[in-house]
Design a protein around this motif. Structure first.
Motif, PDB file in Angstrom:
ATOM      1  N   ILE A 160       0.811  -1.221   0.000  1.00  0.00           N
ATOM      2  CA  ILE A 160       0.000   0.000   0.000  1.00  0.00           C
ATOM      3  C   ILE A 160       0.843   1.269   0.000  1.00  0.00           C
ATOM      4  CG2 ILE A 160      -0.232   0.241   2.500  1.00  0.00           C
ATOM      5  CD1 ILE A 160      -3.188   0.969   1.994  1.00  0.00           C
TER       6      ILE A 160
ATOM      7  N   THR B 194      -1.465  -5.313   2.095  1.00  0.00           N
ATOM      8  CA  THR B 194      -1.154  -3.936   2.482  1.00  0.00           C
ATOM      9  C   THR B 194       0.296  -3.735   2.914  1.00  0.00           C
ATOM     10  OG1 THR B 194      -2.149  -4.509   4.617  1.00  0.00           O
ATOM     11  CG2 THR B 194      -3.472  -3.194   3.108  1.00  0.00           C
TER      12      THR B 194
ATOM     13  N   TYR C 289       1.269  -2.767   5.815  1.00  0.00           N
ATOM     14  CA  TYR C 289       1.144  -1.426   6.396  1.00  0.00           C
ATOM     15  C   TYR C 289       1.560  -1.402   7.861  1.00  0.00           C
ATOM     16  CZ  TYR C 289      -0.987   2.659   8.560  1.00  0.00           C
ATOM     17  OH  TYR C 289      -1.192   3.802   9.293  1.00  0.00           O
TER      18      TYR C 289
ATOM     19  N   LEU D  42      -7.704   1.772   0.024  1.00  0.00           N
ATOM     20  CA  LEU D  42      -8.384   0.853   0.939  1.00  0.00           C
ATOM     21  C   LEU D  42      -9.892   0.817   0.692  1.00  0.00           C
ATOM     22  CD1 LEU D  42      -6.450   1.589   4.257  1.00  0.00           C
ATOM     23  CD2 LEU D  42      -6.366  -0.510   2.903  1.00  0.00           C
TER      24      LEU D  42
ATOM     25  N   ILE E  95      -8.502  -7.607   1.717  1.00  0.00           N
ATOM     26  CA  ILE E  95      -7.166  -7.230   2.162  1.00  0.00           C
ATOM     27  C   ILE E  95      -6.494  -8.427   2.821  1.00  0.00           C
ATOM     28  CG2 ILE E  95      -5.888  -5.822   3.834  1.00  0.00           C
ATOM     29  CD1 ILE E  95      -8.074  -3.666   3.409  1.00  0.00           C
TER      30      ILE E  95
ATOM     31  N   LEU F 140      -4.489  -1.166  10.666  1.00  0.00           N
ATOM     32  CA  LEU F 140      -5.291  -0.750   9.512  1.00  0.00           C
ATOM     33  C   LEU F 140      -6.645  -0.202   9.935  1.00  0.00           C
ATOM     34  CD1 LEU F 140      -4.721  -3.508   6.790  1.00  0.00           C
ATOM     35  CD2 LEU F 140      -4.235  -1.069   6.565  1.00  0.00           C
TER      36      LEU F 140
END
Length: 394
Positions: free
Chosen positions: A57, A81, A83, A145, A151, A162
């Motif tokens: 991401i 992701t 993330y 997103l 995801i 997230l």
């Protein structure tokens, strides 16, 4: 099932954990009977594909056009992701006063400065990077997103982050842990070679995954990873200097921090060895000789080097921030990045403890790319079922 795995366009020249993960999934999807293809095109031919799987991401500016294109064609999009919020690292992680000053700037200002630098360095990507500058990296990530159908996270901790980052997140989320290469668990030399596909060292001699766990055979601290203030190798060096224990650091230099490796070399004591990247068979040798594998990172989602070290029989010291506790539980030693003074003590505890063969067995049995791909296939099936059900309901 036909799946298109989408990798970033510079994957051949600038590999990283996201690229390794994409390619291992791609290999094992095919091995397990899935019709998978790999592409880096921004608008690939999606004819006949059931879904597209995009990754990372932080590359939201380049991912967004691909995702929008797929959605217009009615193709479900799955996003890995990778993330984790970098605010703590940005504020406190870089050595040097100017770096700290940059870190103290508001997030939006920092993001646009970085976008401007990338715009200047990459003239062929200026259209995309202008969009990143205009919207901001955070805004683009939140936009992405909202667009995807599902995801994939590599840890439960990542999922929690997230949901804080995007409270209105409605996409289906599934945990698919990262894995270790077949080199670390299989005696099938052909499988080990094929898993690497066209990597430069794919024809290197295969080292059998036998493990010597005798205490006398293991000596030294090892840390494998790119030289990057986020990985905080300078803190490991300071800890090793204080403990007077041998430390070997191996990794590439991050081009975004060109002076960091030199800084590490400058502060390294006589027992610290800093090496350039090594081919796989050499890395495996280092894993099997080290007593402790240590990372002092500001965060780690699913450190592949720590997983490989654990599978090779090393004691593991890693950061408490991120997802590593989902992989190692109470079998590793954790240190918080805001407590660098505790790093030496934590490394010493790992060093003094008996080698834990149970951890190596746990990783080899639980976290392989094959098992990861099987979980991914199950998640794909759930996504397609949910998408099909939603279409019928509409």
């Amino acid at each position: 099932m036909r799946v298109l795995m989408h990798c970033r366009e510079d994957w051949r020249n600038h590999s990283g954990g996201d690229v390794v993960q994409t390619r291992r999934w791609y290999f094992w999807l095919k091995e397990l009977g899935i019709d998978a293809q790999l592409t880096h095109e921004q608008r690939p031919d999606l004819t006949g594909f059931d879904l597209i799987h995009v990754h990372n991401i932080t590359r939201a500016a380049t991912l967004k056009p691909t995702i929008e294109y797929a959605r217009r064609l009615g193709i479900p999009v799955v996003l890995t992701t990778l993330y984790w919020p970098a605010d703590d690292f940005e504020r406190w992680g870089r050595p040097g006063r100017l770096a700290r000053l940059f870190g103290s700037l508001p997030r939006g200002v920092r993001e646009r400065i970085k976008s401007s630098v990338r715009w200047w360095k990459n003239p062929d990507r200026r259209g995309t990077l202008f969009a990143e500058f205009k919207r901001g990296t955070t805004g683009l990530m939140q936009d992405v997103l909202k667009l995807v159908n599902a995801i994939v996270v590599v840890s439960h901790a990542e999922e929690a982050q997230l949901k804080q980052f995007a409270p209105e997140l409605s996409a289906n989320i599934g945990w698919v842990p990262s894995g270790i290469d077949a080199d670390y668990w299989s005696t099938d030399a052909d499988l080990c070679r094929r898993e690497k596909m066209d990597e430069a060292d794919s024809h290197s001699a295969i080292i059998r995954p036998t493990m010597n766990t005798k205490v006398a055979a293991r000596d030294g601290i090892l840390s494998i990873g790119r030289f990057d203030p986020q990985k905080a190798q300078h803190r490991l060096i300071q800890a090793a200097n204080a403990l007077q224990l041998p430390l070997t650091l191996i990794g590439i230099e991050n081009p975004n921090y060109p002076g960091y490796r030199s800084y590490c070399e400058k502060i390294a004591g006589p027992k610290v060895t800093i090496l350039p990247p090594q081919e796989r068979r050499v890395l495996m040798h280092y894993y099997r000789q080290a007593r402790v594998h240590a990372q002092a990172s500001w965060y780690e989602l699913s450190s592949l080097s720590s997983l490989e070290a654990a599978a090779s029989g090393c004691q593991i010291v890693t950061t408490s921030v991120g997802g590593m506790q989902d992989y190692f539980g109470n079998r590793a030693w954790y240190v918080h990045p805001h407590r660098p003074e505790a790093l030496s003590e934590t490394i010493q505890q790992a060093w003094d403890s008996p080698v834990d063969t149970a951890l190596a067995k746990h990783v080899r049995q639980t976290f392989t790319w094959e098992q990861s791909a099987r979980r991914l296939i199950t998640f794909y099936q759930a996504v397609l079922h949910q998408t099909d059900h939603a279409e019928r309901a509409a």
